[in-house]
Each structure stands twice: as C-alpha cells, then as structure tokens.
Design a protein around this motif. Structure first.
Motif, PDB file in Angstrom:
ATOM      1  N   LEU A 158       0.957  -1.149  -0.039  1.00 28.77           N
ATOM      2  CA  LEU A 158      -0.052   0.053   0.026  1.00 28.77           C
ATOM      3  C   LEU A 158       0.958   1.301  -0.103  1.00 28.77           C
ATOM      4  N   GLN A 159       2.053   1.165   0.842  1.00 32.65           N
ATOM      5  CA  GLN A 159       2.768   2.398   1.126  1.00 32.65           C
ATOM      6  C   GLN A 159       3.568   2.616  -0.416  1.00 32.65           C
ATOM      7  N   LEU A 160       4.140   1.565  -1.143  1.00 31.96           N
ATOM      8  CA  LEU A 160       4.691   1.740  -2.289  1.00 31.96           C
ATOM      9  C   LEU A 160       3.917   2.261  -3.520  1.00 31.96           C
ATOM     10  N   LEU A 161       2.488   1.501  -3.536  1.00 33.25           N
ATOM     11  CA  LEU A 161       1.449   2.158  -4.418  1.00 33.25           C
ATOM     12  C   LEU A 161       1.507   3.799  -4.059  1.00 33.25           C
ATOM     13  N   LEU A 174      10.482  -5.622  -3.432  1.00 32.09           N
ATOM     14  CA  LEU A 174      10.120  -6.772  -2.280  1.00 32.09           C
ATOM     15  C   LEU A 174      10.674  -8.345  -2.748  1.00 32.09           C
ATOM     16  N   PHE A 175      11.205  -8.236  -3.665  1.00 32.96           N
ATOM     17  CA  PHE A 175      11.568  -9.725  -4.241  1.00 32.96           C
ATOM     18  C   PHE A 175      10.362 -10.627  -4.059  1.00 32.96           C
ATOM     19  N   LEU A 176       9.171 -10.032  -4.556  1.00 41.13           N
ATOM     20  CA  LEU A 176       8.069 -11.132  -4.873  1.00 41.13           C
ATOM     21  C   LEU A 176       7.689 -11.352  -6.333  1.00 41.13           C
ATOM     22  N   SER A 177       6.957 -12.244  -6.690  1.00 39.71           N
ATOM     23  CA  SER A 177       6.479 -12.375  -8.015  1.00 39.71           C
ATOM     24  C   SER A 177       5.544 -11.470  -8.215  1.00 39.71           C
ATOM     25  N   PRO A 178       5.449 -10.912  -9.687  1.00 37.26           N
ATOM     26  CA  PRO A 178       4.255 -10.095 -10.240  1.00 37.26           C
ATOM     27  C   PRO A 178       2.821 -10.726  -9.781  1.00 37.26           C
ATOM     28  N   LEU A 179       2.763 -11.950  -9.747  1.00 39.96           N
ATOM     29  CA  LEU A 179       1.393 -12.619  -9.600  1.00 39.96           C
ATOM     30  C   LEU A 179       1.124 -12.314  -7.866  1.00 39.96           C
ATOM     31  N   THR A 180       2.086 -12.479  -7.044  1.00 38.86           N
ATOM     32  CA  THR A 180       1.905 -12.259  -5.546  1.00 38.86           C
ATOM     33  C   THR A 180       1.682 -10.918  -5.417  1.00 38.86           C
ATOM     34  N   VAL A 181       2.425  -9.860  -6.096  1.00 40.02           N
ATOM     35  CA  VAL A 181       2.129  -8.441  -5.767  1.00 40.02           C
ATOM     36  C   VAL A 181       0.517  -8.161  -6.452  1.00 40.02           C
ATOM     37  N   GLU A 182       0.040  -8.620  -7.392  1.00 41.89           N
ATOM     38  CA  GLU A 182      -1.313  -8.462  -7.953  1.00 41.89           C
ATOM     39  C   GLU A 182      -2.296  -9.175  -6.946  1.00 41.89           C
ATOM     40  N   THR A 183      -1.962 -10.339  -6.457  1.00 40.98           N
ATOM     41  CA  THR A 183      -2.934 -10.798  -5.380  1.00 40.98           C
ATOM     42  C   THR A 183      -3.067  -9.905  -4.164  1.00 40.98           C
ATOM     43  N   HIS A 184      -1.790  -9.338  -3.740  1.00 38.82           N
ATOM     44  CA  HIS A 184      -2.205  -8.353  -2.468  1.00 38.82           C
ATOM     45  C   HIS A 184      -2.812  -7.216  -3.046  1.00 38.82           C
ATOM     46  N   ARG A 185      -2.686  -6.778  -4.126  1.00 36.15           N
ATOM     47  CA  ARG A 185      -3.261  -5.394  -4.645  1.00 36.15           C
ATOM     48  C   ARG A 185      -4.748  -5.751  -4.702  1.00 36.15           C
ATOM     49  N   LYS A 186      -5.051  -6.921  -5.217  1.00 41.64           N
ATOM     50  CA  LYS A 186      -6.627  -7.371  -5.261  1.00 41.64           C
ATOM     51  C   LYS A 186      -7.251  -7.378  -3.953  1.00 41.64           C
ATOM     52  N   ASN A 187      -6.385  -7.931  -2.815  1.00 46.50           N
ATOM     53  CA  ASN A 187      -6.952  -8.147  -1.505  1.00 46.50           C
ATOM     54  C   ASN A 187      -7.099  -6.679  -1.023  1.00 46.50           C
ATOM     55  N   LEU A 188      -6.209  -5.697  -1.092  1.00 46.22           N
ATOM     56  CA  LEU A 188      -6.476  -4.442  -0.787  1.00 46.22           C
ATOM     57  C   LEU A 188      -7.779  -3.749  -1.254  1.00 46.22           C
ATOM     58  N   MET A 189      -7.762  -3.907  -2.392  1.00 48.71           N
ATOM     59  CA  MET A 189      -9.117  -3.154  -3.167  1.00 48.71           C
ATOM     60  C   MET A 189     -10.344  -3.943  -2.657  1.00 48.71           C
ATOM     61  N   GLN A 190     -10.355  -5.141  -2.379  1.00 44.83           N
ATOM     62  CA  GLN A 190     -11.622  -5.812  -1.466  1.00 44.83           C
ATOM     63  C   GLN A 190     -11.604  -5.286  -0.011  1.00 44.83           C
ATOM     64  N   LYS A 191     -10.635  -5.479   0.507  1.00 44.46           N
ATOM     65  CA  LYS A 191     -10.783  -4.743   2.034  1.00 44.46           C
ATOM     66  C   LYS A 191     -11.291  -3.284   2.110  1.00 44.46           C
ATOM     67  N   PHE A 192     -10.744  -2.575   1.085  1.00 45.64           N
ATOM     68  CA  PHE A 192     -11.332  -1.246   1.080  1.00 45.64           C
ATOM     69  C   PHE A 192     -12.600  -0.834   0.522  1.00 45.64           C
ATOM     70  N   GLU A 193     -12.891  -1.917  -0.325  1.00 41.14           N
ATOM     71  CA  GLU A 193     -14.220  -1.829  -1.063  1.00 41.14           C
ATOM     72  C   GLU A 193     -14.052  -0.569  -2.086  1.00 41.14           C
ATOM     73  N   ALA A 194     -12.857  -0.766  -2.699  1.00 40.24           N
ATOM     74  CA  ALA A 194     -12.469   0.237  -3.626  1.00 40.24           C
ATOM     75  C   ALA A 194     -12.393  -0.250  -5.106  1.00 40.24           C
ATOM     76  N   ASN A 195     -13.061   0.350  -6.004  1.00 41.80           N
ATOM     77  CA  ASN A 195     -12.862   0.084  -7.381  1.00 41.80           C
ATOM     78  C   ASN A 195     -11.804   0.672  -8.316  1.00 41.80           C
ATOM     79  N   SER A 196     -10.980   1.432  -7.757  1.00 45.36           N
ATOM     80  CA  SER A 196      -9.787   1.938  -8.546  1.00 45.36           C
ATOM     81  C   SER A 196      -8.704   2.218  -7.626  1.00 45.36           C
ATOM     82  N   LEU A 197      -7.536   2.309  -8.290  1.00 43.39           N
ATOM     83  CA  LEU A 197      -6.227   2.475  -7.202  1.00 43.39           C
ATOM     84  C   LEU A 197      -6.528   4.027  -6.488  1.00 43.39           C
TER      85      LEU A 197
END
Length: 211
Positions: A158-161, A174-197
């Motif tokens: 979230l901070q890096l975004l 963060l030495f993570l796979s792009p898929l892992t980062v994308e999964t975290h981003r989607k989880n953040l969107m769901q937790k905040f109930e946001a439909n855009s960055l």
C-alpha cells in the motif's frame, strides 16, 4: 453572588458584557483586566467564581494563560471568549482546564446560560463549538469502524503504491513474483471496497494508514 473576572483587551467587548450582565441578579463583573499580567495580579488578590477569558491577548496566548490560571486556582470556572471556532483550539482549551467556550457574537441569554452551567460543574460549548467537537468525534469513529486490518506485506505494498510504484517495480523491490503483488493489490481493493487505485489510496489516507 457570582463574581466574575473579565479578561479582554477590547473596550467594546468589555462594555458589552458588562451591559449584558448589569441587570442579571446574582451575577456581577467584579473586575476587568486588559492583559494577562493584570489578570494574574488580580487573581493573587481576589477569588472569582467565573473567569471570562479572551483567547487573543496582547501579552500572552489565552491558552497559555488558561494553564497558568489553573495551576494555582482549581475552583474558578474559566469560559473562553473568542472569535475562533477551530476544533484544535477548543480541544486544547478544554485540556488546559477550561470549562466553557463562547464565540463573541453570543446573545445575552447564551452568556448567562454558560455561566449557570459551568457553575453547576458542567462543560458548556456554544453551538458552533459543540458541532465542531461532534464532527471530530464522528470522523474518528467512522475511520475506526471502517479501517480494515492489513497484513505487514499489504501495508508495505500500500505504501509503495502510494509512492507511485507500479506492480513490476514493487515486485522487484520486495523480491516477490508479479502474481503475488497483484494478489495483494486485489486483496487491498476488496478490503477497502475500492474500485480503483485512486479510490484505494484516498480511503487509506482518510483512515491515516498512509500519508
């Protein structure tokens, strides 16, 4: 008899308050001071049930004077007289031992009500000040209720975004796979109930999870 010390450097205000209270039974303006120094000297010589304190004095900040008065005088009730209706000022005044908060455009009846209420040991806030405090409370309450629980990794992403990094850049940092980062981003969107960055970051700022 309720004896009042009026501290204000504006003659029109002083005269106006004296006039308001002149016909009120049981209340009298016993002394008036134009500066903090004069007020402190008067308080060394006499006791006043009520102190009406202008928060804008020429020789000392009214909030500081409130603290000074309270150090050596626990019994007097201090009511602020001010043109400022800011949440921070209201809160500081109450924290420093203030008992009431009035704006200088008050009506006679409100002044009398404030004096009577603080005499009973209650805190009196004029309508404007009361609305400010309630608004602050509601904002804190809403933020607390809506703030989602984030994992350490989600907070990092979230901070890096917020700093403007893209998914691939975050992945590399963060030495993570792009898929892992994308999964975290989607989880953040769901937790905040946001439909855009943009909405995600806005909500996170409102809840003080990022600056």
């Amino acid at each position: 008899m309720v004896h009042i010390l009026l501290i204000d450097d504006h003659p029109l205000v002083t005269d106006g308050i004296k006039t308001m209270l002149a016909t009120q039974e049981g209340i009298v303006v016993s002394a008036a001071a134009k500066t903090a120094k004069e007020a402190l000297n008067l308080l060394e010589q006499s006791t006043f049930e009520i102190i009406l304190l202008d928060l804008s004095l020429p020789d000392m900040d009214g909030l500081v004077l409130c603290s000074e008065i309270r150090k050596n005088n626990q019994s007097s009730k201090i009511i602020a007289l001010t043109s400022t209706n800011e949440t921070g000022i209201i809160t500081q005044f109450l924290q420093r031992g203030g008992n009431g908060y009035l704006l200088k455009n008050m009506e006679r009846q409100e002044l009398i009500e404030a004096i009577e209420q603080v005499q009973l040991g209650k805190i009196y806030l004029c309508k404007g000040a009361n609305e400010k405090i309630l608004e602050q409370y509601r904002n804190v309450e809403v933020a607390t209720q809506q703030a989602p629980v984030l994992t350490r990794r989600e907070k990092e992403i979230l901070q890096l975004l917020n700093e403007g990094l893209t998914g691939p850049q975050i992945s590399k940092q963060l030495f993570l796979s792009p898929l892992t980062v994308e999964t975290h981003r989607k989880n953040l969107m769901q937790k905040f109930e946001a439909n855009s960055l943009q909405m995600l970051l806005k909500l996170a700022r409102q809840q003080r999870l990022i600056e």
